[in-house]
Design a protein around this motif. Structure first.
Motif, mmCIF file in Angstrom:
data_model
loop_
_atom_site.group_PDB
_atom_site.id
_atom_site.type_symbol
_atom_site.label_atom_id
_atom_site.label_comp_id
_atom_site.label_asym_id
_atom_site.label_seq_id
_atom_site.Cartn_x
_atom_site.Cartn_y
_atom_site.Cartn_z
ATOM 1 N N GLU A 47 0.270 9.153 -5.401
ATOM 2 C CA GLU A 47 1.077 9.541 -4.234
ATOM 3 C C GLU A 47 0.334 10.569 -3.395
ATOM 4 O OE1 GLU A 47 4.684 10.685 -6.143
ATOM 5 O OE2 GLU A 47 4.931 8.674 -6.964
ATOM 6 N N SER A 48 -0.458 10.087 -2.444
ATOM 7 C CA SER A 48 -1.218 10.991 -1.576
ATOM 8 C C SER A 48 -1.512 10.290 -0.260
ATOM 9 C CB SER A 48 -2.540 11.391 -2.234
ATOM 10 O OG SER A 48 -3.383 10.268 -2.331
ATOM 11 N N VAL A 49 -1.772 11.101 0.756
ATOM 12 C CA VAL A 49 -2.116 10.556 2.075
ATOM 13 C C VAL A 49 -3.398 9.730 1.967
ATOM 14 C CG1 VAL A 49 -2.866 11.203 4.397
ATOM 15 C CG2 VAL A 49 -0.931 12.391 3.336
ATOM 16 N N ASN A 50 -4.371 10.251 1.206
ATOM 17 C CA ASN A 50 -5.644 9.542 1.051
ATOM 18 C C ASN A 50 -5.430 8.134 0.488
ATOM 19 O OD1 ASN A 50 -7.593 9.127 -1.640
ATOM 20 N ND2 ASN A 50 -8.653 9.103 0.316
ATOM 21 N N ALA A 53 -2.630 6.310 0.500
ATOM 22 C CA ALA A 53 -1.864 5.467 1.431
ATOM 23 C C ALA A 53 -2.789 4.937 2.530
ATOM 24 C CB ALA A 53 -0.706 6.254 2.027
ATOM 25 N N ALA A 82 0.834 -1.206 0.000
ATOM 26 C CA ALA A 82 0.000 0.000 0.000
ATOM 27 C C ALA A 82 0.862 1.246 0.000
ATOM 28 C CB ALA A 82 -0.904 0.000 1.244
ATOM 29 N N GLY A 83 0.332 2.317 -0.589
ATOM 30 C CA GLY A 83 0.977 3.622 -0.491
ATOM 31 C C GLY A 83 1.835 3.967 -1.685
ATOM 32 N N ASP A 84 2.777 4.882 -1.446
ATOM 33 C CA ASP A 84 3.581 5.449 -2.532
ATOM 34 C C ASP A 84 4.419 4.412 -3.279
ATOM 35 O OD1 ASP A 84 2.620 7.878 -1.771
ATOM 36 O OD2 ASP A 84 4.575 8.819 -1.432
ATOM 37 N N PHE A 109 -6.934 14.532 -2.990
ATOM 38 C CA PHE A 109 -5.650 15.071 -2.568
ATOM 39 C C PHE A 109 -5.859 16.513 -2.145
ATOM 40 C CE2 PHE A 109 -1.740 17.373 -3.582
ATOM 41 C CZ PHE A 109 -0.742 16.506 -3.124
ATOM 42 N N TRP A 110 -5.116 16.947 -1.146
ATOM 43 C CA TRP A 110 -5.176 18.370 -0.823
ATOM 44 C C TRP A 110 -3.757 18.851 -0.532
ATOM 45 C CZ3 TRP A 110 -4.106 15.232 3.022
ATOM 46 C CH2 TRP A 110 -3.382 15.731 4.092
ATOM 47 N N SER A 111 -3.569 20.137 -0.652
ATOM 48 C CA SER A 111 -2.275 20.710 -0.305
ATOM 49 C C SER A 111 -2.470 22.187 0.002
ATOM 50 C CB SER A 111 -1.311 20.541 -1.485
ATOM 51 O OG SER A 111 -0.027 20.968 -1.093
#
Ligand code: FAD
Length: 193
Positions: A80-83, A85, A61-63, A109-111
């Motif tokens: 590649e995002s926290v959501n 992962a 899972a994840g990046d 995704f947010w930033s």
């Protein structure tokens, strides 16, 4: 004495005046362990959207992963995002525990960049049309493919982000012509479920 940037010179020789250059160097997942295990790796560990690898006893899972996406046939995508992962991690954990991973949510995704809040939902790769909703202090870009909404980017516009997220999560599109009118709240174009 450090030098100063004066211009960016493109491959075709075009010179663009610039006093600041932002270099995006990307990211390369470390997949040595996965390769040693014999897992399929193509720019990341290949999984399905829930984190299943091609080995029944291994999830990822994840990046470090790449996965298919519904409107990108034949392509594998690193989300590649926290959501991603978190969501893929939860699903992979459920699979490892022998339970149903449940449905996969829409990627988002947010930033925060300085004072600006950037939010992205869906995957805009492969769009063939877009609608821009712009006012003095906010902007929304809606991406379409074959007339169907596939993604939205917003800057300082959480209402539009939430509306697009709801539409995509429910498998709905948003009427392109109506959405082009910034006076029309995007929310009003999404059917309640
Ligand atoms: C500068 C930057 C800004 C970002 N901003 C945003 C943002 O605004 N919004 C957003 O959604 N995402 C953002 N991201 C992306 C987000 O951080 C990642 O997508 C997310 O953290 C991926 O989670 P992960 O668990 O896959 O990997 P990671 O968070 O990288 O976690 C991997 C962990 O494994 C550990 N590790 C590595 N190798 C080993 C080993 N051999 N043994 C034991 N442990 C090991 C690492 O130390 C690390 O703690 C940003 C990323 C960067 C770099």
């Amino acid at each position: 004495m450090p030098g100063r940037v004066g211009a960016a010179v493109l491959a075709d020789g075009t010179e663009l005046p610039a006093d600041l250059v932002v270099v995006g160097i990307g990211a390369v997942p470390t997949v040595d362990l996965a390769r040693d295990l014999g897992l399929r790796c193509e720019g990341g560990i290949v999984t399905d959207e829930h984190g299943r690898t091609d080995h029944p006893a291994v999830v990822a899972a994840g990046d470090c992963t790449v996965q298919p996406h519904p409107h990108l046939a034949g392509r594998l995508l690193g989300l590649e995002s926290v959501n991603n992962a978190a969501e893929q991690g939860r699903a992979a954990g459920r699979i490892a525990a022998g339970t149903d991973p449940g449905p996969r949510g829409v990627p988002w995704f947010w930033s925060n960049q300085g004072d600006l809040r950037i939010q992205i939902v869906g995957v805009s790769d492969g769009h063939d049309d877009l609608v821009v909703r712009r006012s003095e202090d906010r902007i929304t870009v809606l991406y379409y493919r074959d007339g169907v909404l596939i993604a939205a980017d917003t800057v300082d516009n959480p209402r539009d982000h939430n509306a697009a997220k709801r539409a995509l999560a429910n498998g709905q599109t948003i009427d392109r012509e109506a959405a082009a009118d910034i006076e029309v709240p995007l929310k009003s174009l999404v059917r309640p479920v």
